[in-house]
Design an enzyme around this catalytic site. Structure first.
Site, mmCIF file in Angstrom:
data_model
loop_
_atom_site.group_PDB
_atom_site.id
_atom_site.type_symbol
_atom_site.label_atom_id
_atom_site.label_comp_id
_atom_site.label_asym_id
_atom_site.label_seq_id
_atom_site.Cartn_x
_atom_site.Cartn_y
_atom_site.Cartn_z
ATOM 1 N N HIS A 44 -58.282 81.950 4.957
ATOM 2 C CA HIS A 44 -57.233 82.995 5.379
ATOM 3 C C HIS A 44 -57.916 83.512 6.850
ATOM 4 O O HIS A 44 -59.543 82.961 6.564
ATOM 5 C CB HIS A 44 -57.128 83.881 4.283
ATOM 6 C CG HIS A 44 -58.232 84.528 3.459
ATOM 7 N ND1 HIS A 44 -59.152 83.572 2.815
ATOM 8 C CD2 HIS A 44 -58.323 85.976 4.028
ATOM 9 C CE1 HIS A 44 -60.489 84.582 3.046
ATOM 10 N NE2 HIS A 44 -60.050 85.883 3.287
ATOM 11 N N THR A 47 -57.285 82.768 12.412
ATOM 12 C CA THR A 47 -57.461 81.554 12.903
ATOM 13 C C THR A 47 -58.890 80.911 12.521
ATOM 14 O O THR A 47 -59.818 81.465 12.154
ATOM 15 C CB THR A 47 -57.956 82.326 13.974
ATOM 16 O OG1 THR A 47 -58.355 83.540 14.002
ATOM 17 C CG2 THR A 47 -56.400 83.151 14.770
ATOM 18 N N ARG A 48 -59.500 79.784 13.199
ATOM 19 C CA ARG A 48 -60.553 79.219 13.203
ATOM 20 C C ARG A 48 -60.670 78.737 14.279
ATOM 21 O O ARG A 48 -59.584 78.037 15.128
ATOM 22 C CB ARG A 48 -60.531 78.298 12.207
ATOM 23 C CG ARG A 48 -60.906 78.882 10.290
ATOM 24 C CD ARG A 48 -61.670 79.482 10.205
ATOM 25 N NE ARG A 48 -61.768 79.637 8.384
ATOM 26 C CZ ARG A 48 -61.052 80.916 8.147
ATOM 27 N NH1 ARG A 48 -60.939 81.869 8.777
ATOM 28 N NH2 ARG A 48 -60.630 81.087 6.699
ATOM 29 N N LYS A 262 -61.376 89.759 17.005
ATOM 30 C CA LYS A 262 -61.859 89.032 15.942
ATOM 31 C C LYS A 262 -63.251 89.014 15.835
ATOM 32 O O LYS A 262 -63.496 88.029 17.082
ATOM 33 C CB LYS A 262 -60.986 88.220 15.031
ATOM 34 C CG LYS A 262 -61.384 87.503 13.713
ATOM 35 C CD LYS A 262 -60.606 86.561 13.104
ATOM 36 C CE LYS A 262 -61.477 85.844 12.116
ATOM 37 N NZ LYS A 262 -60.061 84.936 11.757
ATOM 38 N N HIS A 266 -71.644 85.008 11.180
ATOM 39 C CA HIS A 266 -71.846 83.074 10.397
ATOM 40 C C HIS A 266 -72.901 83.011 8.788
ATOM 41 O O HIS A 266 -72.844 82.572 8.500
ATOM 42 C CB HIS A 266 -72.530 82.234 11.564
ATOM 43 C CG HIS A 266 -72.214 80.785 11.043
ATOM 44 N ND1 HIS A 266 -71.410 79.839 10.310
ATOM 45 C CD2 HIS A 266 -72.887 80.074 10.969
ATOM 46 C CE1 HIS A 266 -71.812 78.567 9.942
ATOM 47 N NE2 HIS A 266 -72.562 78.442 10.112
ATOM 48 N N CYS A 311 -63.975 86.134 2.544
ATOM 49 C CA CYS A 311 -63.647 85.588 2.472
ATOM 50 C C CYS A 311 -65.253 84.529 1.722
ATOM 51 O O CYS A 311 -66.176 85.095 1.244
ATOM 52 C CB CYS A 311 -63.389 84.608 3.525
ATOM 53 S SG CYS A 311 -64.321 84.468 5.137
ATOM 54 N N LYS A 344 -61.853 73.727 11.037
ATOM 55 C CA LYS A 344 -61.402 72.832 12.210
ATOM 56 C C LYS A 344 -61.349 71.192 11.366
ATOM 57 O O LYS A 344 -60.668 70.136 12.557
ATOM 58 C CB LYS A 344 -62.544 72.617 12.702
ATOM 59 C CG LYS A 344 -64.142 72.673 13.247
ATOM 60 C CD LYS A 344 -65.140 72.783 14.595
ATOM 61 C CE LYS A 344 -65.058 74.390 13.517
ATOM 62 N NZ LYS A 344 -65.923 74.527 12.920
#
Length: 378
Positions: A44, A47-48, A262, A266, A311, A344
């Site tokens: 969710h 965007t990625r 956004k 990572h 997430c 992706k």
């Protein structure tokens, strides 16, 4: 009830696998503990990023290019815009492995890449301020995937091809015997000839039912949207980005249709139990401060927090994927441990899982993602 294939976990990889399997004529059942797309896992957040010249290693490039092709195919079939070609700017020290991998992979595969020094980056995108020892590698053909829309598109097509999707159904037991699969949920029992396990943070507990104990680490992650100067950060003028800094590895997206800038981090994060409630954004003191520090350092234009979300990543020790057949059961395909950079690839991973189930092999090179690298170390 008997199926040709059961897919456990109908998120990113599983939903794509359900589409490719059902399209090939396999009677397919997808089981999910929730109702995908949902906000309980890893797919969710709107965007990625999809990158082609890959900082994590050249082995990923053919998969990224095939994935891009399949995303375009999905757009054509569904008549939906799923990809925005914003370009992707990768930033870091010129001598870092991340940047060197991007440059070398672009050269090996003849990918378009603009290598820019810090002053060139600062001039090209007025919203960025880089230190002198950083460079930028801009991929003009890369961009942004609308992740939840992608899953919805694959779900619609899978159902169109006859797949059954059973939501809010948690798997309690898996038994594989004589190439037959038995799956039990709280209320029902299902049978199939083959099985796909692609359940994200829950893969470890599910695979343990098949005597496979992999070193998978579910991890809490955060990301947030910030009010931004639309003149500087709108998606038609500003790229998606990945920054390898001395403080950590950050990524982000331009303001898409006024949504805001956004940003997420990572690396780092706390190990979690996915069956327990996860602390929301802001419940950990560093959540906002960490992202604000990044913005203050590299995009210092009075960004104000709009809202944040959490997430999960499911990390492997080497942060590379697991895509393979079960070492004992040749009718069980596994996709897990995507370590925060897998979405992706979900189009091509779904296709690969379908090929592994149908023929036991795939046209793609998945040897770097073998389960054996972890079984040998256990």
């Amino acid at each position: 009830m008997h199926y040709d294939v059961i897919v456990i976990g109908a998120g990113s990889m599983g939903m794509a696998a359900g589409y490719f399997l059902s399209k090939s004529g396999k009677r397919t059942l997808l089981l999910d503990s929730f109702n995908p797309p949902h906000d309980k896992g890893s797919h969710h957040g709107d965007t990625r990023i999809i990158r082609h010249a890959y900082g994590e290693g050249e082995d990923y490039v053919p998969l990224a290019l095939k994935a891009q092709e399949l995303w375009h195919d999905l757009e054509k079939v569904t008549q939906k815009q799923l990809f925005l070609q914003t370009g992707v700017l990768n930033v870091g020290n010129e001598k870092s492995d991340f940047i060197q991998n991007i440059i070398s992979s672009s050269e090996r595969y003849s990918l378009p890449l603009d290598v820019l020094d810090s002053s060139e980056v600062n001039k090209r995108w007025a919203g960025i301020t880089l230190p002198n020892d950083y460079i930028g590698c801009f991929e003009p053909t890369s961009g942004v995937l609308k992740c939840e829309d992608c899953i919805e598109a694959y779900r619609e097509l899978a159902e169109l091809h006859g797949a059954s999707i059973l939501t809010n159904s948690k798997v309690k037991e898996i038994v594989v015997h004589d190439k037959k699969v038995t799956i039990k949920t709280e209320e029902q029992t299902f049978y199939s000839d083959a099985l796909v396990v692609s359940a994200g943070a829950w893969s470890g507990s599910l695979l343990s039912m098949l005597n496979l104990n992999l070193p998978l680490k579910p991890t809490r992650k955060t990301f947030a949207w910030f009010d931004a100067n639309e003149h500087l950060y709108n998606h038609k003028d500003f790229p998606a980005f990945s920054f390898e800094t001395s403080q950590g590895l950050y990524y982000g997206f331009p303001s898409i249709n006024g949504s805001g800038l956004k940003v997420g981090r990572h690396d780092g994060g706390e190990k979690i139990n996915p069956d327990e409630s996860i602390l929301g954004f802001g419940e950990v003191e560093e959540d906002e401060a960490d992202l604000m520090q990044f913005l203050n350092d590299y995009m210092p234009f009075k960004q104000q927090l709009k809202y944040g979300k959490t997430c999960m990543y499911t990390l492997t020790p080497d942060e590379h994927f697991i895509i393979d057949l079960h070492p004992t059961y040749s009718n069980v395909a596994i996709a897990s441990g995507f370590s925060g950079h897998g979405f992706k690839f979900s189009s091509v991973v779904g296709q690969i899982l379908g090929e592994l189930i149908i023929s036991g092999k795939t046209e793609q090179n998945i040897s770097p993602f073998s389960i054996n690298r972890f079984i040998k170390s256990l």
